[in-house]
Enzyme design. Structure first.
Site, PDB file in Angstrom:
ATOM      1  N   ARG A 282       0.671  10.265   0.725  1.00  0.00           N
ATOM      2  CA  ARG A 282       1.069  11.235   1.745  1.00  0.00           C
ATOM      3  C   ARG A 282       2.269  12.077   1.317  1.00  0.00           C
ATOM      4  O   ARG A 282       2.591  13.077   1.960  1.00  0.00           O
ATOM      5  CB  ARG A 282       1.383  10.513   3.063  1.00  0.00           C
ATOM      6  CG  ARG A 282       0.187   9.756   3.628  1.00  0.00           C
ATOM      7  CD  ARG A 282       0.546   8.993   4.880  1.00  0.00           C
ATOM      8  NE  ARG A 282      -0.556   8.129   5.297  1.00  0.00           N
ATOM      9  CZ  ARG A 282      -0.524   7.330   6.345  1.00  0.00           C
ATOM     10  NH1 ARG A 282       0.568   7.284   7.098  1.00  0.00           N
ATOM     11  NH2 ARG A 282      -1.564   6.565   6.653  1.00  0.00           N
TER      12      ARG A 282
ATOM     13  N   LYS B 262     -11.293  -1.532   6.428  1.00  0.00           N
ATOM     14  CA  LYS B 262     -10.106  -1.249   7.219  1.00  0.00           C
ATOM     15  C   LYS B 262     -10.531  -0.544   8.501  1.00  0.00           C
ATOM     16  O   LYS B 262     -11.201   0.494   8.437  1.00  0.00           O
ATOM     17  CB  LYS B 262      -9.144  -0.355   6.421  1.00  0.00           C
ATOM     18  CG  LYS B 262      -7.914   0.074   7.231  1.00  0.00           C
ATOM     19  CD  LYS B 262      -6.956   0.900   6.409  1.00  0.00           C
ATOM     20  CE  LYS B 262      -7.317   2.356   6.358  1.00  0.00           C
ATOM     21  NZ  LYS B 262      -6.202   3.214   5.900  1.00  0.00           N
TER      22      LYS B 262
ATOM     23  N   GLU C  50       0.860  -1.186   0.000  1.00  0.00           N
ATOM     24  CA  GLU C  50       0.000   0.000   0.000  1.00  0.00           C
ATOM     25  C   GLU C  50       0.894   1.233   0.000  1.00  0.00           C
ATOM     26  O   GLU C  50       1.481   1.587   1.017  1.00  0.00           O
ATOM     27  CB  GLU C  50      -0.918   0.027   1.228  1.00  0.00           C
ATOM     28  CG  GLU C  50      -1.805   1.260   1.271  1.00  0.00           C
ATOM     29  CD  GLU C  50      -2.543   1.427   2.601  1.00  0.00           C
ATOM     30  OE1 GLU C  50      -2.865   2.592   2.943  1.00  0.00           O
ATOM     31  OE2 GLU C  50      -2.780   0.425   3.293  1.00  0.00           O
TER      32      GLU C  50
END
Length: 211
Positions: free
Chosen positions: A45, A129, A41
Site C-alpha cells: 500500500r 482470507k 504481512e
C-alpha cells in the site's frame, strides 16, 4: 519454503502492516518479532513495501515475511524477489493465481462471497482470507459459511480488534486472524516500539492455533 497451511499456524494473529518508510518498517518488524510474532504481512500500500519486506526477511531466522495487497500478477514476482515467503491478496483472479504458481509464492487469497470461495476452491485453495471480515458479516458470516464449506479454513481480516479476535479464533473454521491493531498510529508516530512489542506479546497469547 513453508506452505500457507504451515504459515497460518505459526501464531494466532498475522499483523497487516503498511509502512511510511523502510526504517519504520525495520523498527516495527523487529518490535513485533520481539513480542513473539513470527509472521508478518507487509503490504504494498506504500512505496516502502518491497524494501521493507527485504529488510524484515533478514531480521531473524524464524521470521516469515509475506507480501500483502497483491492486486496485480506482477506483484507476485516482485515480492518473491524481495524475499517474501508468501503472498496475500484482497481478491483472486486466474492471472494472480497463475503468477503466484509461476514464481513459487504460496498464496492466501481473499474472498468475500460464496462465489469467490467456489472459485478459490476450484483453483485448489484450502485456506482463504475473508476480507473485509467485519463488513462481510463477521462471526455470523463465518458460522454460515461453515455449512456449505465444512473443510475450508479462514483467516478473517478487516475490522478485527484485540477485543473481538478471541471470538473469531474460537470458530472451528478460523485458523488465525489478520489485524492492524498491533501497530497503532500513535505508537508509530511516537516511535514507541515498546508498545508495539507489548501488543505483539498479548496477541501471541490470545489463543492456540488450530490443527
Amino acid at each position: 519454503m513453508k506452505t500457507v497451511s504451515e504459515i497460518v499456524r505459526l501464531g494466532p494473529v498475522i499483523p497487516v502492516l503498511a509502512f511510511e518508510s523502510v526504517e519504520q518498517g525495520e523498527n516495527v518488524s523487529r518490535a513485533l518479532h520481539a513480542g513473539g510474532v513470527k509472521v508478518l504481512e507487509i503490504t504494498l500500500r506504500t512505496s516502502a513495501g518491497l524494501e521493507a519486506i527485504e529488510r524484515a526477511s533478514h531480521l531473524a531466522d524464524d521470521i516469515v515475511v509475506g507480501v500483502g495487497t497483491i492486486t496485480k500478477p506482477e506483484h507476485c514476482g516482485q515480492a518473491k524477489k524481495a524475499g517474501a515467503q508468501f503472498g496475500v491478496s484482497p481478491g483472486l483472479t486466474r492471472d494472480i493465481h497463475q503468477a503466484a504458481l509461476d514464481c513459487g509464492l504460496p498464496l492466501l487469497p481473499g474472498v468475500m462471497t460464496p462465489t469467490d470461495i467456489i472459485q478459490a476452491m476450484e483453483f485448489g485453495y484450502e485456506i482463504v482470507k475473508l476480507f473485509p471480515a467485519q463488513q462481510a458479516g463477521g462471526l455470523a458470516m463465518l458460522q454460515a459459511l461453515n455449512g456449505p464449506f465444512p473443510g475450508l479454513k479462514f483467516c478473517p481480516t478487516g475490522g478485527i480488534t484485540a477485543e473481538t479476535a478471541p471470538s473469531f479464533l474460537a470458530l472451528p473454521n478460523v485458523v488465525c486472524v489478520g489485524g492492524s491493531w498491533l501497530t497503532p498510529k500513535a505508537a508509530l508516530a511516537a516511535q514507541n516500539w515498546e508498545e508495539v512489542t507489548r501488543l505483539a506479546r498479548a496477541a501471541s497469547t490470545l489463543a492456540p492455533t488450530r490443527t
